[in-house]
Design a protein around this motif. Structure first.
Motif, PDB file in Angstrom:
ATOM      1  N   UNK A 143       0.980   0.769   4.315  1.00 26.81           N
ATOM      2  CA  UNK A 143       0.166   1.402   3.287  1.00 26.81           C
ATOM      3  C   UNK A 143       0.355   2.914   3.360  1.00 26.81           C
ATOM      4  N   UNK A 144       0.381   3.548   2.218  1.00 24.51           N
ATOM      5  CA  UNK A 144       0.403   4.994   2.125  1.00 24.51           C
ATOM      6  C   UNK A 144      -0.977   5.434   1.661  1.00 24.51           C
ATOM      7  N   UNK A 145      -1.622   6.278   2.447  1.00 24.13           N
ATOM      8  CA  UNK A 145      -2.940   6.827   2.101  1.00 24.13           C
ATOM      9  C   UNK A 145      -2.723   8.317   1.863  1.00 24.13           C
ATOM     10  N   UNK A 181      -4.753   4.674  -2.046  1.00 21.16           N
ATOM     11  CA  UNK A 181      -4.483   3.739  -0.960  1.00 21.16           C
ATOM     12  C   UNK A 181      -3.491   2.724  -1.523  1.00 21.16           C
ATOM     13  N   UNK A 182      -2.202   2.989  -1.347  1.00 16.87           N
ATOM     14  CA  UNK A 182      -1.156   2.202  -1.996  1.00 16.87           C
ATOM     15  C   UNK A 182      -0.365   1.439  -0.947  1.00 16.87           C
ATOM     16  N   UNK A 218      -4.917  -0.711   4.862  1.00 20.00           N
ATOM     17  CA  UNK A 218      -5.072   0.709   4.535  1.00 20.00           C
ATOM     18  C   UNK A 218      -6.506   1.065   4.170  1.00 20.00           C
ATOM     19  N   UNK A 219      -7.150   0.206   3.388  1.00 17.72           N
ATOM     20  CA  UNK A 219      -8.556   0.436   3.020  1.00 17.72           C
ATOM     21  C   UNK A 219      -9.425   0.428   4.269  1.00 17.72           C
ATOM     22  N   UNK A 252       1.217   7.414   6.457  1.00 17.59           N
ATOM     23  CA  UNK A 252       2.051   6.238   6.231  1.00 17.59           C
ATOM     24  C   UNK A 252       1.738   5.296   7.380  1.00 17.59           C
ATOM     25  N   UNK A 253       1.074   4.202   7.064  1.00 20.67           N
ATOM     26  CA  UNK A 253       0.635   3.238   8.069  1.00 20.67           C
ATOM     27  C   UNK A 253       1.602   2.061   8.042  1.00 20.67           C
TER      28      UNK A 253
END
Length: 134
Positions: free
Chosen positions: A27-29, A38-39, A49-50, A84-85
């Motif tokens: 996920x990209x935050x 939060x994509x 991500x959320x 970037x997770x």
């Protein structure tokens, strides 16, 4: 505005990560002006991500099944974010042996062990026959 998931709104804000950037469950935050995007991947990236955003930025804590701390904020100030997770392991599991150590709680802790597919409410899960400790 808080934008959850990849799509036209996230892309219109310049946040459009590729599958290659995110991997299976990434996920990209990112903050864009006053907005937070939060994509993540549909497989579970957006979900994780959320949850990461809620923990790191809002202060939510899931201590045990049924024990959640949700702080009250008069004014929630969101700092500039650009995360970037990407989970380091495809399969993440911890053994919770007490009653109530359910799949929902384990998912909140970042675990993804189970048999759910990509459309599962807890995200795509993994199961393996046999494990070992290192």
């Amino acid at each position: 505005m808080i934008v959850v998931g990849r799509g036209t709104v996230a892309a219109s804000l310049g946040v459009n990560p590729t599958d290659a950037e995110l991997g299976e469950q990434g996920c990209l935050v990112r903050t864009v002006g006053p907005h937070v995007v939060l994509a993540g991947t549909a497989r579970a990236g957006t979900l994780f991500g959320v949850r990461r955003f809620l923990e790191e930025t809002v202060g939510v804590r899931w201590y045990a099944p049924g024990v959640t701390r949700m702080p009250r904020h008069q004014d929630l100030v969101i700092p500039a974010l650009d995360w970037l997770i990407r989970p380091g392991f495809a399969w993440r599991e911890v053994s919770y042996t007490w009653p109530g150590g359910d799949a929902e709680f384990r998912s909140r802790r970042g675990c993804n062990s189970g048999s759910g597919g990509p459309d599962d409410p807890l995200g795509e899960q993994y199961a393996f026959a046999g494990t070992c400790h290192t």
